[in-house]
Write a protein that holds these residues in place. Sequence first.
Motif, PDB file in Angstrom:
ATOM      1  N   GLY A 356       0.829  -1.225  -0.190  1.00  0.00           N
ATOM      2  CA  GLY A 356       0.105  -0.039   0.092  1.00  0.00           C
ATOM      3  C   GLY A 356       0.723   1.347   0.214  1.00  0.00           C
ATOM      4  N   ASP A 357       2.015   1.183   0.495  1.00  0.00           N
ATOM      5  CA  ASP A 357       2.615   2.632   0.849  1.00  0.00           C
ATOM      6  C   ASP A 357       3.701   2.905  -0.018  1.00  0.00           C
ATOM      7  N   LEU A 358       4.741   2.225  -0.152  1.00  0.00           N
ATOM      8  CA  LEU A 358       5.839   2.280  -0.879  1.00  0.00           C
ATOM      9  C   LEU A 358       5.878   1.637  -2.157  1.00  0.00           C
ATOM     10  N   ARG A 359       5.700   2.254  -3.061  1.00  0.00           N
ATOM     11  CA  ARG A 359       5.438   2.107  -4.652  1.00  0.00           C
ATOM     12  C   ARG A 359       6.648   2.415  -5.290  1.00  0.00           C
ATOM     13  N   GLY A 360       6.281   2.236  -6.513  1.00  0.00           N
ATOM     14  CA  GLY A 360       7.636   2.612  -7.623  1.00  0.00           C
ATOM     15  C   GLY A 360       8.660   1.647  -7.808  1.00  0.00           C
ATOM     16  N   PHE A 361       8.627   0.435  -7.218  1.00  0.00           N
ATOM     17  CA  PHE A 361       9.320  -0.534  -7.323  1.00  0.00           C
ATOM     18  C   PHE A 361       8.747  -1.900  -7.239  1.00  0.00           C
ATOM     19  N   ASP A 362       9.341  -2.992  -7.758  1.00  0.00           N
ATOM     20  CA  ASP A 362       8.887  -4.071  -7.785  1.00  0.00           C
ATOM     21  C   ASP A 362       9.495  -5.147  -6.409  1.00  0.00           C
ATOM     22  N   PRO A 363       8.743  -5.258  -5.436  1.00  0.00           N
ATOM     23  CA  PRO A 363       9.438  -5.848  -4.083  1.00  0.00           C
ATOM     24  C   PRO A 363       9.723  -7.329  -4.231  1.00  0.00           C
ATOM     25  N   ARG A 364       9.361  -7.869  -5.145  1.00  0.00           N
ATOM     26  CA  ARG A 364      10.050  -9.372  -5.563  1.00  0.00           C
ATOM     27  C   ARG A 364      11.417  -9.388  -5.935  1.00  0.00           C
ATOM     28  N   GLY A 525       2.667 -10.144  -8.541  1.00  0.00           N
ATOM     29  CA  GLY A 525       3.053  -8.829  -8.416  1.00  0.00           C
ATOM     30  C   GLY A 525       2.503  -7.705  -7.546  1.00  0.00           C
ATOM     31  N   PRO A 526       2.971  -6.600  -7.421  1.00  0.00           N
ATOM     32  CA  PRO A 526       2.506  -5.551  -6.408  1.00  0.00           C
ATOM     33  C   PRO A 526       1.277  -5.109  -6.706  1.00  0.00           C
ATOM     34  N   ASP A 527       0.649  -5.209  -8.051  1.00  0.00           N
ATOM     35  CA  ASP A 527      -0.439  -4.653  -8.305  1.00  0.00           C
ATOM     36  C   ASP A 527      -1.797  -5.587  -8.015  1.00  0.00           C
ATOM     37  N   HIS A 528      -1.458  -6.757  -7.672  1.00  0.00           N
ATOM     38  CA  HIS A 528      -2.722  -7.677  -7.734  1.00  0.00           C
ATOM     39  C   HIS A 528      -3.560  -7.411  -6.511  1.00  0.00           C
ATOM     40  N   ALA A 529      -4.908  -7.660  -6.697  1.00  0.00           N
ATOM     41  CA  ALA A 529      -5.915  -7.274  -5.663  1.00  0.00           C
ATOM     42  C   ALA A 529      -5.297  -8.172  -4.194  1.00  0.00           C
TER      43      ALA A 529
END
Length: 888
Positions: A356-364, A525-529
Amino acid sequence: MNEDPTAQTAAPAWFHTPGRPFEVATFWFWHRLPTGEEIHTQLADMKAKGIGMVMIQARPALERTLYLSPPYLEACRAACAQARRLGLGITLYDEYGWMSGHGGGRTVEGGEHLRERHLFWATGAAEASELMVSGIRAPFFDFMGQMGRDWLYEGGVARWGDWRSILVIAHPASVTTPDDIRPLDGAVIEETGPDSCRIRLAPGVSIPEGWRVTAFVSARCLTSRLVNYLLPETAQRFAEAVYGPLLAAAGGQADSVFFDHPYAGFYLWNEHHGPLGNSLLSDGTSADPADARALLSLTCDVGPESARLRAGYLRRYGQRMHEAFFGTLSRWAREHHIGLTGHELLTHVGSWNLQGDLRGFDPRSMPGIDYFGIDAYRTETTVDAADYAPQLAARFGDSVARAHGRTRCTIEQYATGREVGLPALAGQWGLTPARFRAQSIRHLLFGARRILLHAVNVTDGFDDDPRPLANPRFDFPPAFNFEPWWEDCHLIFRELARLSAFLEEGEPVRPVALFYPLQTLYAEGPDHACGAHFGRWAQALARAGIGYDIVDEATLAPALGHETRYATLILPAVTLFGTDETAEIIAAFARRGGHVVLSQTAADARVSEGILPDLTASEPVTRLVDPSVKTITAWVGQLERPVPDVRFADGGTTWCTALHCGDEWRLAVFNDMAQARDLSIAFAAETLEGDIWCPRTGERRALPASAFDGRHFRGTLAPEGILCLSIRAAAPPVAAPREMTTKPAHATEPLASLTLSEGWTLEADGRPPVPIAVDGGWEGQGFDTFAGTGIYRCTVRLPRMAMARWQIRLPAVHESAELWIDGAWVGTHIAGEACFPLPAVSGADCLIELRVRNTAANRYYAGSAFGARPSPSGLTQPPRLEALSSSD
């Protein structure tokens, strides 16, 4: 918050005077080397405030070459020696600033191969015969500006080289079978610039018409101080170059070492594409052609098995990275008889949403996401919390700790300016003691053992210097010791330590298991529900006062076994499990009467039929398709309530925790609202008895029988009030119960009320006392940039009233206040109602003195790029004198 320093307590020592594990800890930011006097003075001040552990952290404003230099280590040696003399714990922060592993560049000095190396890819038509990788950049670092780039890269610029071919694959535009994937040999790489290369295919390679070619290449950042976490040698050298000197400076005596945000750059490039959001780390070796399909799944769809292949590849990548870095560090720590703690980059920091908070990268791509896996290497769990809204962090930390046989966690609490409309690094000099206290209490209720301040500073920086990071005052403030209300922190810290000690023992009442969808995150990935669904469930359960644990797939079997305490398992938008056995474990739980809930998007609903074929039509399963916050909140509201059942009469948020401790229950309930609220707690026993524990004073008092109504405890919780109870079954009463008034004092109508609007003076900012209006703050009366203690004085005569007692109420005060009458201290207010009982001075003139402390915002933001209208300071409504019946 009123405190009587002479009050006696019947509580045991573990509550009245908790030990160091429960006391607030702090980072000690060194933007420059402290003097010997500063070391002694500041450490003594921390000890006096009730801090139990200190962690020195070199910040970017400190000249990098000073880090771990002889003068730096000598200052560390003096600080650690003084800390030990004072009885403060010592944890060794392992980094120059952050990110863990680079040691201010010392790890890669003489070890060029340890610099971060990344995997890039490009795709093009086969007939083009060559591909490009160009324009490599790391947007995630932009918020740190040029100073941050100077910190990360030699010369302040990332320059790439040592290009290597990892694997080149020919494939059709739409891959459907494994036969569609053909590894190619003979590609040649030509460096074309500091951030680019050209990949030439071998001449004469036969590729079907219309097919495409994807080339995977790696490059090392030749100027980066960030490191390659895939290489065990990196962690070993880091431990020897950084941990070793710090441990020696501490005299070999420290509680643990602390890692902070280990990650390399999250790089993008012009040709980037596919479901993976940025580069991965690489060790530079060629990939096995047998892995071609899994590798290609990072960039495009490769058929029905795409999600499983991608998840499997990223899981193996993560496990290898964790073992190489954390495994090596944990072995080093064990060899040196020291603990290992710290935290990774938590994508849910500041939020309930997993992403939710840190965006702009793929945490995987980083050492993270598998929080349960990383925690296995630690001896103590630490997590990160951003800003001052309720959030997931402490509950997640407690859950991963319990998965490894430990309990609770340390929570690092920091502030960004984003929450208040400022740039991140400008932070929150306007943080109030009430907000800090409320957030800390919520953390403790959610599963934290202690709060780690971010931070206490050696220096407050410079005027007329707006540069973030370079000026210490704009390095994620507040620095707590430069807040005016730091003088009151001993009251807050003592209260928090007692609350934590009260919550240490016992088994939490948590009937719900919330599944951590790691494989789904790997695959989707980070955009999944799943991230948003997870957050909605976590928040709704917490607000409803229903306990839950977060469980991962590896611990699911024991969590849902025959002796499980869980009645409900929630699967948030899960599309993939790591093993087939997981579905059977869940099915067996459902067959034994457990309730399984699947929240899904419409697109993912059909997926559950594949991963849980035996459950999709089963009675115990609830399926919520496209669940909104409203739907999930309503569903949680219909869950069977746990016992003890804690509820506020208004039906609103119930921040609480309940533990079964021997033959009693321990409960803590927090009202973080601005008004008093009626509370009811239902138990199973017919007759009850118990005690009320006061974290503010350290007292324990027996509850009268009138506090109970059959199986219920009933009372009223004051604004910002924390209630701690121990309740147990009792023998039936043999006498009529005594009456007990549970309403707060303000609910009693005063016999008389006097508004004190005239005759006040203010002494502040080194000036002589001046007349002051008390219906508006001092910031609008000539003290707009003053931050500190303002002393209001007024002489009044209290009328004689038989059978009455007086109190003074402050309807609006910013932020903390001490009341003194005729030179004698009466009490201190920090949060909730500012209401002080007065000593017996009726019928005589008395000097009322209010020492009010504001925040540091008006001092440090004045004249800066972050300046705005001054914050309210001091009294903004006139105080009132109220006469109450002495029988109340």
